[in-house]
Write an enzyme that holds these catalytic residues in place. Structure first.
Site, PDB file in Angstrom:
ATOM      1  N   ARG A   7       0.862  -1.176   0.000  1.00 52.75           N
ATOM      2  CA  ARG A   7       0.000   0.000   0.000  1.00 52.75           C
ATOM      3  C   ARG A   7       0.902   1.230   0.000  1.00 52.75           C
ATOM      4  O   ARG A   7       1.947   1.246   0.653  1.00 52.75           O
ATOM      5  CB  ARG A   7      -0.898   0.002   1.233  1.00 52.75           C
ATOM      6  CG  ARG A   7      -1.839   1.191   1.302  1.00 52.75           C
ATOM      7  CD  ARG A   7      -2.631   1.185   2.598  1.00 52.75           C
ATOM      8  NE  ARG A   7      -3.401   2.415   2.746  1.00 52.75           N
ATOM      9  CZ  ARG A   7      -4.030   2.781   3.857  1.00 52.75           C
ATOM     10  NH1 ARG A   7      -3.967   1.993   4.932  1.00 52.75           N
ATOM     11  NH2 ARG A   7      -4.699   3.914   3.905  1.00 52.75           N
ATOM     12  N   HIS A   8       0.512   2.238  -0.759  1.00 53.66           N
ATOM     13  CA  HIS A   8       1.317   3.458  -0.829  1.00 53.66           C
ATOM     14  C   HIS A   8       1.650   3.983   0.569  1.00 53.66           C
ATOM     15  O   HIS A   8       0.920   3.744   1.534  1.00 53.66           O
ATOM     16  CB  HIS A   8       0.583   4.542  -1.625  1.00 53.66           C
ATOM     17  CG  HIS A   8      -0.714   4.974  -1.003  1.00 53.66           C
ATOM     18  ND1 HIS A   8      -0.787   5.846   0.071  1.00 53.66           N
ATOM     19  CD2 HIS A   8      -1.990   4.644  -1.298  1.00 53.66           C
ATOM     20  CE1 HIS A   8      -2.038   6.047   0.392  1.00 53.66           C
ATOM     21  NE2 HIS A   8      -2.802   5.319  -0.411  1.00 53.66           N
ATOM     22  N   ARG A  59       0.210   8.980  -5.546  1.00 50.60           N
ATOM     23  CA  ARG A  59       0.765   8.413  -4.313  1.00 50.60           C
ATOM     24  C   ARG A  59       1.200   6.960  -4.489  1.00 50.60           C
ATOM     25  O   ARG A  59       2.181   6.526  -3.882  1.00 50.60           O
ATOM     26  CB  ARG A  59      -0.225   8.565  -3.158  1.00 50.60           C
ATOM     27  CG  ARG A  59      -1.591   7.929  -3.367  1.00 50.60           C
ATOM     28  CD  ARG A  59      -2.583   8.439  -2.309  1.00 50.60           C
ATOM     29  NE  ARG A  59      -3.890   7.806  -2.346  1.00 50.60           N
ATOM     30  CZ  ARG A  59      -4.900   8.219  -3.107  1.00 50.60           C
ATOM     31  NH1 ARG A  59      -4.741   9.241  -3.939  1.00 50.60           N
ATOM     32  NH2 ARG A  59      -6.075   7.613  -3.050  1.00 50.60           N
ATOM     33  N   GLU A  86      -7.623   3.531  -5.805  1.00 55.17           N
ATOM     34  CA  GLU A  86      -8.333   3.402  -4.536  1.00 55.17           C
ATOM     35  C   GLU A  86      -9.839   3.338  -4.785  1.00 55.17           C
ATOM     36  O   GLU A  86     -10.331   3.756  -5.847  1.00 55.17           O
ATOM     37  CB  GLU A  86      -7.981   4.604  -3.640  1.00 55.17           C
ATOM     38  CG  GLU A  86      -8.722   4.689  -2.308  1.00 55.17           C
ATOM     39  CD  GLU A  86      -8.485   3.486  -1.407  1.00 55.17           C
ATOM     40  OE1 GLU A  86      -8.917   2.379  -1.794  1.00 55.17           O
ATOM     41  OE2 GLU A  86      -7.903   3.653  -0.328  1.00 55.17           O
ATOM     42  N   TYR A  89     -14.655   7.256  -3.018  1.00 57.53           N
ATOM     43  CA  TYR A  89     -15.480   7.539  -1.841  1.00 57.53           C
ATOM     44  C   TYR A  89     -16.606   8.538  -2.099  1.00 57.53           C
ATOM     45  O   TYR A  89     -17.214   9.046  -1.151  1.00 57.53           O
ATOM     46  CB  TYR A  89     -14.605   8.038  -0.690  1.00 57.53           C
ATOM     47  CG  TYR A  89     -14.052   6.925   0.171  1.00 57.53           C
ATOM     48  CD1 TYR A  89     -14.874   6.246   1.071  1.00 57.53           C
ATOM     49  CD2 TYR A  89     -12.726   6.546   0.086  1.00 57.53           C
ATOM     50  CE1 TYR A  89     -14.383   5.224   1.855  1.00 57.53           C
ATOM     51  CE2 TYR A  89     -12.213   5.520   0.877  1.00 57.53           C
ATOM     52  CZ  TYR A  89     -13.049   4.868   1.756  1.00 57.53           C
ATOM     53  OH  TYR A  89     -12.548   3.844   2.536  1.00 57.53           O
ATOM     54  N   ARG A 113     -17.058   3.181   5.392  1.00 60.23           N
ATOM     55  CA  ARG A 113     -15.637   2.896   5.204  1.00 60.23           C
ATOM     56  C   ARG A 113     -15.350   1.409   5.032  1.00 60.23           C
ATOM     57  O   ARG A 113     -14.484   1.038   4.247  1.00 60.23           O
ATOM     58  CB  ARG A 113     -14.828   3.421   6.394  1.00 60.23           C
ATOM     59  CG  ARG A 113     -14.767   4.921   6.516  1.00 60.23           C
ATOM     60  CD  ARG A 113     -13.827   5.339   7.628  1.00 60.23           C
ATOM     61  NE  ARG A 113     -12.451   4.982   7.292  1.00 60.23           N
ATOM     62  CZ  ARG A 113     -11.454   4.955   8.171  1.00 60.23           C
ATOM     63  NH1 ARG A 113     -11.683   5.240   9.441  1.00 60.23           N
ATOM     64  NH2 ARG A 113     -10.231   4.650   7.787  1.00 60.23           N
ATOM     65  N   GLY A 182      -5.223   1.002  -0.129  1.00 56.57           N
ATOM     66  CA  GLY A 182      -5.810   0.191   0.925  1.00 56.57           C
ATOM     67  C   GLY A 182      -6.965  -0.671   0.454  1.00 56.57           C
ATOM     68  O   GLY A 182      -7.002  -1.882   0.708  1.00 56.57           O
ATOM     69  N   ASN A 183      -7.907  -0.066  -0.266  1.00 58.89           N
ATOM     70  CA  ASN A 183      -9.103  -0.816  -0.639  1.00 58.89           C
ATOM     71  C   ASN A 183      -8.952  -1.629  -1.917  1.00 58.89           C
ATOM     72  O   ASN A 183      -9.570  -2.691  -2.044  1.00 58.89           O
ATOM     73  CB  ASN A 183     -10.300   0.131  -0.735  1.00 58.89           C
ATOM     74  CG  ASN A 183     -10.809   0.520   0.638  1.00 58.89           C
ATOM     75  OD1 ASN A 183     -11.286  -0.324   1.393  1.00 58.89           O
ATOM     76  ND2 ASN A 183     -10.686   1.790   0.989  1.00 58.89           N
TER      77      ASN A 183
END
Length: 227
Positions: A7-8, A59, A86, A89, A113, A182-183
């Site tokens: 993950r970055h 990133r 990512e 959102y 989340r 992350g996702n």
């Protein structure tokens, strides 16, 4: 066979506790240091790569570059794809997580989340920060560009790239690095580990730490560990 996820490193918005998603945010000073440390750790442990996959967000690209540079492998080919971006959102992007929890409640924000199938509030297509206005996605059909995603939709986006590019690379004997988010990494982990919809809510992938998977010939996980 082995596969390495990273993950970055911490982004400027991670540091400020803001929802990021598809907004293109730079690494923080800590994030730059995390990426460099990860590259050094991979080198110290003898990890070499034949190909690297990353997203089209700065990133993740920067993390991939630093990891490869610090491990003396900057020559390794990189493939950048929006499919490893990512999770989008929606209207939450740019909002403070703590303030959002105060407005909507901790449980609602936790569901937005972490749940597998609950969408966030969708971003308007004419919003100034809509991905529809970003030229890095100009080649995509409008109906493919998301205005908000849950983890289920993120997996549906990521999985074709896994099946078309990443998995065949591994099966051909290539040593693969995936530098993403992350996702998008949680979605891939759910697929390759067979994690349930409920259990995926509890999976966290920390920034800047190499995650190693040992896989059998069917790409089933034999072992996983962080360096």
């Amino acid at each position: 066979m082995e596969l390495v996820f990273i993950r970055h490193g911490q982004s400027e918005w991670n540091a400020k506790n803001l929802f990021t998603g598809w907004r293109d945010v730079k690494l923080s000073e800590q994030g730059l240091a995390e990426a460099a440390a990860a590259g050094k750790k991979l080198k110290e442990n003898g990890y070499e790569f034949d190909i690297a996959f990353t997203s089209v967000l700065t990133r993740a690209i920067k993390t991939c570059n630093i990891v490869l540079e610090e491990s003396d492998q900057l020559f390794v080919p990189q493939i950048k794809t929006w499919r490893l971006n990512e999770r989008h959102y929606g209207r939450l992007q740019g909002l403070d997580k703590k303030q959002t929890a105060e407005q909507y409640g901790d449980e609602q924000v936790r569901i937005w989340r972490r749940s597998y199938d609950t969408l966030p509030p969708l971003l308007d297509k004419d919003d100034e920060f809509s991905a529809h206005k970003d030229r890095r996605y100009a080649h995509l059909p409008a109906d493919v560009i998301p205005d908000g995603e849950n983890l289920q939709v993120t997996l549906e986006r990521v999985l074709p790239f896994w099946e078309d590019q990443i998995a065949p690379a591994i099966l051909s004997g290539k040593r693969v690095l995936v530098a993403a988010h992350g996702n998008s990494l949680r979605a891939l982990a759910k697929h390759i580990e067979g994690i349930s919809d409920e259990d995926i809510m509890g999976l966290e992938i920390p920034t800047g730490q190499p995650l190693v998977y040992k896989l059998d010939d069917n790409l089933k996980v034999i072992e996983k560990f962080y360096l």
